[in-house]
Write a protein that holds these residues in place. Structure first.
Motif, PDB file in Angstrom:
ATOM      1  N   GLU A  50      10.730  28.590  -7.261  1.00 50.66           N
ATOM      2  CA  GLU A  50       9.405  28.205  -7.758  1.00 50.66           C
ATOM      3  C   GLU A  50       8.321  29.139  -7.230  1.00 50.66           C
ATOM      4  O   GLU A  50       7.414  29.531  -7.959  1.00 50.66           O
ATOM      5  CB  GLU A  50       9.082  26.752  -7.368  1.00 50.66           C
ATOM      6  N   MET A  51       8.444  29.509  -5.942  1.00 47.56           N
ATOM      7  CA  MET A  51       7.394  30.341  -5.367  1.00 47.56           C
ATOM      8  C   MET A  51       7.436  31.768  -5.902  1.00 47.56           C
ATOM      9  O   MET A  51       6.400  32.383  -6.165  1.00 47.56           O
ATOM     10  CB  MET A  51       7.479  30.298  -3.844  1.00 47.56           C
ATOM     11  N   LEU A  52       8.658  32.292  -6.080  1.00 44.96           N
ATOM     12  CA  LEU A  52       8.756  33.646  -6.640  1.00 44.96           C
ATOM     13  C   LEU A  52       8.213  33.647  -8.072  1.00 44.96           C
ATOM     14  O   LEU A  52       7.515  34.571  -8.490  1.00 44.96           O
ATOM     15  CB  LEU A  52      10.197  34.152  -6.610  1.00 44.96           C
ATOM     16  N   MET A  90       6.427  31.889 -16.318  1.00 50.12           N
ATOM     17  CA  MET A  90       7.637  31.234 -15.816  1.00 50.12           C
ATOM     18  C   MET A  90       7.350  29.749 -15.573  1.00 50.12           C
ATOM     19  O   MET A  90       8.160  28.890 -15.831  1.00 50.12           O
ATOM     20  CB  MET A  90       8.072  31.846 -14.487  1.00 50.12           C
ATOM     21  N   GLY A  91       6.198  29.467 -15.007  1.00 53.91           N
ATOM     22  CA  GLY A  91       5.843  28.073 -14.730  1.00 53.91           C
ATOM     23  C   GLY A  91       5.035  27.515 -15.878  1.00 53.91           C
ATOM     24  O   GLY A  91       4.556  28.248 -16.737  1.00 53.91           O
ATOM     25  N   PHE A  92       4.915  26.215 -15.954  1.00 53.03           N
ATOM     26  CA  PHE A  92       4.037  25.582 -16.940  1.00 53.03           C
ATOM     27  C   PHE A  92       3.909  24.099 -16.661  1.00 53.03           C
ATOM     28  O   PHE A  92       3.008  23.450 -17.137  1.00 53.03           O
ATOM     29  CB  PHE A  92       4.549  25.792 -18.369  1.00 53.03           C
ATOM     30  N   ARG A  93       4.820  23.554 -15.826  1.00 56.51           N
ATOM     31  CA  ARG A  93       4.821  22.104 -15.665  1.00 56.51           C
ATOM     32  C   ARG A  93       3.820  21.639 -14.608  1.00 56.51           C
ATOM     33  O   ARG A  93       3.535  20.448 -14.505  1.00 56.51           O
ATOM     34  CB  ARG A  93       6.222  21.623 -15.300  1.00 56.51           C
ATOM     35  N   GLY A  94       3.332  22.581 -13.815  1.00 54.49           N
ATOM     36  CA  GLY A  94       2.325  22.215 -12.826  1.00 54.49           C
ATOM     37  C   GLY A  94       2.795  21.189 -11.828  1.00 54.49           C
ATOM     38  O   GLY A  94       2.019  20.383 -11.341  1.00 54.49           O
ATOM     39  N   ALA A 149       5.474  22.085  -9.350  1.00 55.81           N
ATOM     40  CA  ALA A 149       6.250  22.651  -8.255  1.00 55.81           C
ATOM     41  C   ALA A 149       5.518  22.513  -6.922  1.00 55.81           C
ATOM     42  O   ALA A 149       6.052  21.949  -5.969  1.00 55.81           O
ATOM     43  CB  ALA A 149       6.575  24.110  -8.540  1.00 55.81           C
ATOM     44  N   LEU A 150       4.292  22.995  -6.877  1.00 61.68           N
ATOM     45  CA  LEU A 150       3.584  22.959  -5.596  1.00 61.68           C
ATOM     46  C   LEU A 150       3.364  21.521  -5.129  1.00 61.68           C
ATOM     47  O   LEU A 150       3.529  21.219  -3.945  1.00 61.68           O
ATOM     48  CB  LEU A 150       2.260  23.719  -5.684  1.00 61.68           C
ATOM     49  N   ALA A 151       3.017  20.627  -6.056  1.00 63.73           N
ATOM     50  CA  ALA A 151       2.814  19.222  -5.669  1.00 63.73           C
ATOM     51  C   ALA A 151       4.107  18.655  -5.098  1.00 63.73           C
ATOM     52  O   ALA A 151       4.105  17.939  -4.091  1.00 63.73           O
ATOM     53  CB  ALA A 151       2.365  18.418  -6.873  1.00 63.73           C
ATOM     54  N   SER A 152       5.228  18.987  -5.735  1.00 63.37           N
ATOM     55  CA  SER A 152       6.511  18.459  -5.269  1.00 63.37           C
ATOM     56  C   SER A 152       6.878  19.028  -3.907  1.00 63.37           C
ATOM     57  O   SER A 152       7.326  18.310  -3.017  1.00 63.37           O
ATOM     58  CB  SER A 152       7.630  18.801  -6.253  1.00 63.37           C
ATOM     59  N   ILE A 153       6.703  20.339  -3.764  1.00 59.46           N
ATOM     60  CA  ILE A 153       7.072  20.977  -2.496  1.00 59.46           C
ATOM     61  C   ILE A 153       6.196  20.411  -1.370  1.00 59.46           C
ATOM     62  O   ILE A 153       6.676  20.080  -0.289  1.00 59.46           O
ATOM     63  CB  ILE A 153       6.930  22.510  -2.595  1.00 59.46           C
ATOM     64  N   ALA A 154       4.895  20.268  -1.669  1.00 59.66           N
ATOM     65  CA  ALA A 154       3.975  19.783  -0.639  1.00 59.66           C
ATOM     66  C   ALA A 154       4.299  18.351  -0.227  1.00 59.66           C
ATOM     67  O   ALA A 154       3.954  17.916   0.868  1.00 59.66           O
ATOM     68  CB  ALA A 154       2.538  19.869  -1.140  1.00 59.66           C
ATOM     69  N   ALA A 155       4.999  17.612  -1.103  1.00 64.65           N
ATOM     70  CA  ALA A 155       5.327  16.224  -0.775  1.00 64.65           C
ATOM     71  C   ALA A 155       6.463  16.137   0.239  1.00 64.65           C
ATOM     72  O   ALA A 155       6.649  15.110   0.879  1.00 64.65           O
ATOM     73  CB  ALA A 155       5.705  15.468  -2.040  1.00 64.65           C
TER      74      ALA A 155
END
Ligand code: ADP
Ligand code: MG
Length: 622
Positions: free
Chosen positions: A31-33, A94-98, A100-106
């Protein structure tokens, strides 16, 4: 009844979403890459500690974020890449669902530093399990640095579920490869536990493939290119002689996104089908660009699945395109008039024989077949080993085990199906004209059949040999008893970055097995010596096999490293079904099998022997 339905608090919803998006450290890396690529970075650095458990950090020189965006980026469904539903079908990112960061931060501790190129000051944000602990201006380089620490700190079950460092690192390297391969214009640096392990300058696709997948691809890549109004295929396919027993070199990208699509993989396998033996897989790095309107990527949160409007059309198109490429490069045996003009002998692989491609492998390799083995070389499986100490112990065991076998009359054995197969085997003429008491014969080049006191003993030659070698190799690793034979001409072998990492990981054990391997240059190794019971020519094949088995075992079983390596090597070096055995070889297998500590099953759990006692035979005739 009072109302009971409530909306979940955000942090709970985020944790639930994290279950799908963040399965392991490799998911965070992916996700980060992807975010860095979407941000237009030309240099991306990936830092890993403890296989991603302690730290995954990605630093890029991409667009960076304003203070407000930085804060927003951790909200669920917050994205800069999608505005309305229709955009879903016109994606170029590559991203669009918005999410990843919220999930990782959780599920982790986050440290973000980011600065747009035109800003004076950047923003720093610290988050622990969805809680924003700090947001402040900071001085930093333009671009974004996101550190994800202590992944799953608040979900112990997930943390415990992670596999060994080897496995996790392997997953990380897989994700890295999938992104780095299709973005050769972006430079990447990877640091593992503080040490730089990969440095990729900005380059073209061919050179990127070679640096990631190994120098052995240097002369094996054939460009593929086909354009129609709506589909653009480009990339490289590997020559048939580069086929391997694993699917590790197969990469499909659609609109620059790595995708898994068994149906399309099949289309390519089919195009190669006459050129490579069964059980081997062609290598390819194929990029398909299509109108985003004709695909749906929004099938799974990990975005590795895709649906084409017309799968069948794509299948046919790909097969034809690969076939044509193989044809014009003179690699296929079929020669039609459209392609003849391109037929160029210079392009033919060395020792190429149409229809039966000669590959550097020998599926019916018989380790016994060396008629005059040099005195310092022991035929695999023979009991005349230089390792006398080890063998005398084994011989003692052997005698005991044989005795046990002769004593078992009332043992309860379930072999109904084997009874039927021995019955049909007896229909066939036995190899010896008479089966006298001590006779041993081989049935179907698969089983050794021997008379024992109380009936008939059947031995699965492959399973038995695997058991014999496994115990031998495990002893070698544990006691460093290997006899290394220095090779006259050291061989150089090249690997992909992730395979090279594995070799480094198991180099000590490989040495104890008898492989004297030295690293030189990026992902290249020199083999100076091999175990004395392995033929020189097979080194690459055997090491490939060990790596492949080792990797698979890592993923499917939690095996101890030494056991895994001994098992992997035993699987590669064992005699296979289909190998013709001499009387001496069969006797040796029986002797050595019963000298093993465990002789009933192969190390991978297959039965090695089946016995049919007299009574059962008699019953068959009643
Ligand atoms: P998505 O990528 O699906 O939009 P993410 O949760 O991965 O969702 O990211 C949310 C938003 O944060 C992105 O849309 C982007 O605007 C911003 N962002 C994330 N990572 C970076 C980065 N490395 N550089 C610049 N912006 C980023
Ligand atoms: Mg993203």
């Amino acid at each position: 009844m009072s109302d009971i339905i409530q909306l979940l608090p955000d942090h709970v919803a985020n944790q639930i979403a994290a279950g799908e998006v963040v399965q392991r450290p490799a998911s965070v890396v992916k996700e980060m890459l992807e975010n860095s690529i979407d941000a237009g970075a030309s240099l991306v650095e990936l830092l890993i500690k403890d296989a991603g458990r302690t730290l995954v950090q990605v630093i890029d020189n991409g667009a960076g974020m304003s203070a407000t965006d930085a804060r927003m980026s951790f909200e669920r469904h917050a994205t800069s890449k999608l505005r309305k539903a229709e955009d879903l079908f016109a994606l170029s990112t590559m991203g669009f669902r918005g999410e990843a960061l919220a999930s990782i931060a959780a599920v982790a501790h986050i440290e973000l530093k980011t600065k747009p190129h035109d800003a004076e000051l950047g923003t720093q944000i610290i988050i622990e399990g969805s809680d924003i602990k700090d947001q402040s201006p900071c001085a930093c380089e333009p671009g974004t640095s996101l550190a994800v620490k202590n992944l799953f700190f608040n979900i112990p079950a997930r943390r415990n579920f992670l596999k060994s460092d080897n496995v996790e690192l392997n997953h990380i390297m897989d994700e890295f490869n999938r992104i780095a391969l299709i973005h050769p214009e972006v430079a990447f640096h990877v640091y593992n536990n503080g040490k730089q392990t990969i440095s990729l300058p900005s380059t073209n696709l061919k050179l990127r493939i070679i640096s990631l997948m190994g120098n052995s691809f240097q002369s094996k890549l054939v460009p593929i290119e086909q354009n129609t109004q709506n589909i653009h295929i480009s990339g490289f396919i590997a020559t048939p002689d580069a086929a391997r027993r694993t699917r590790g070199d197969q990469f499909f990208f659609v609109n620059k996104r790595f995708i898994k699509h068994p149906y399309l993989h099949h289309a390519i396998d089919k195009a190669y089908s006459e050129l490579i033996p069964q059980g081997y897989f062609p290598g390819y790095f194929i990029s398909i660009d299509v109108d985003p309107q004709t695909i749906d990527v929004n099938i799974h949160p990990t975005k590795t699945e895709i649906k084409f409007t017309d799968d069948k059309l794509m299948y046919g198109f790909l097969t034809a395109c690969v076939k044509r490429t193989l044809g014009i490069n003179s690699l296929t045996p079929t020669l039609d008039f459209n392609t003849e003009q391109y037929f160029n002998v210079d392009n033919m692989p060395k020792d190429y024989i149409p229809k039966e491609p000669t590959l550097n492998l020998n599926p019916s390799y018989n380790p016994f077949s060396n008629p005059n083995p040099p005195s310092n070389r022991k035929a695999v499986g023979s009991s005349y080993s230089p390792q006398t100490a080890f063998n005398s112990e084994r011989e003692e065991n052997n005698a005991q085990n044989w005795n046990k076998l002769y004593e078992f009359p009332e043992q309860n054995i379930d072999q109904i199906s084997t009874v039927t197969s021995i019955q049909s085997s007896l229909d066939l003429a036995p190899i010896d004209d008479e089966m006298h008491d001590s006779a041993i014969f081989q049935f179907n080049r698969k089983y050794i059949v021997s008379k024992i006191k109380s009936g008939i003993l059947l031995i699965d030659q492959q399973a038995a040999h695997e058991r014999i070698l496994f115990e031998k190799y495990l002893q070698r690793i544990q006691n460093s008893r290997a006899v290394i034979q220095q090779t006259l001409f050291p061989q150089s072998i090249n690997y992909s970055a992730s395979e090279a990492e594995l070799i480094r990981e198991i180099s000590k054990e490989l040495f104890q097995l008898g492989f004297d391997i030295q690293e030189f240059g990026q992902n290249s190794f020199i083999v100076n010596g091999t175990p004395s019971d392995i033929e020189d020519g097979d080194v690459k094949q055997i090491i490939d096999g060990i790596l492949e088995n080792f990797k698979n075992n890592l993923i499917s079983h939690r095996l101890d490293k030494e056991v895994n390596i001994a098992l992997s090597m035993a699987k590669c070096a064992s005699i296979k079904h289909g190998t013709l055995l001499s009387q001496i070889e069969m006797h040796n297998i029986i002797d050595e099998l019963f000298a093993c500590e465990v002789n009933e099953v192969s190390p991978s759990g297959r039965k090695t022997t089946v016995t049919i006692i007299d009574n059962q035979l008699n019953n068959l005739f009643n």
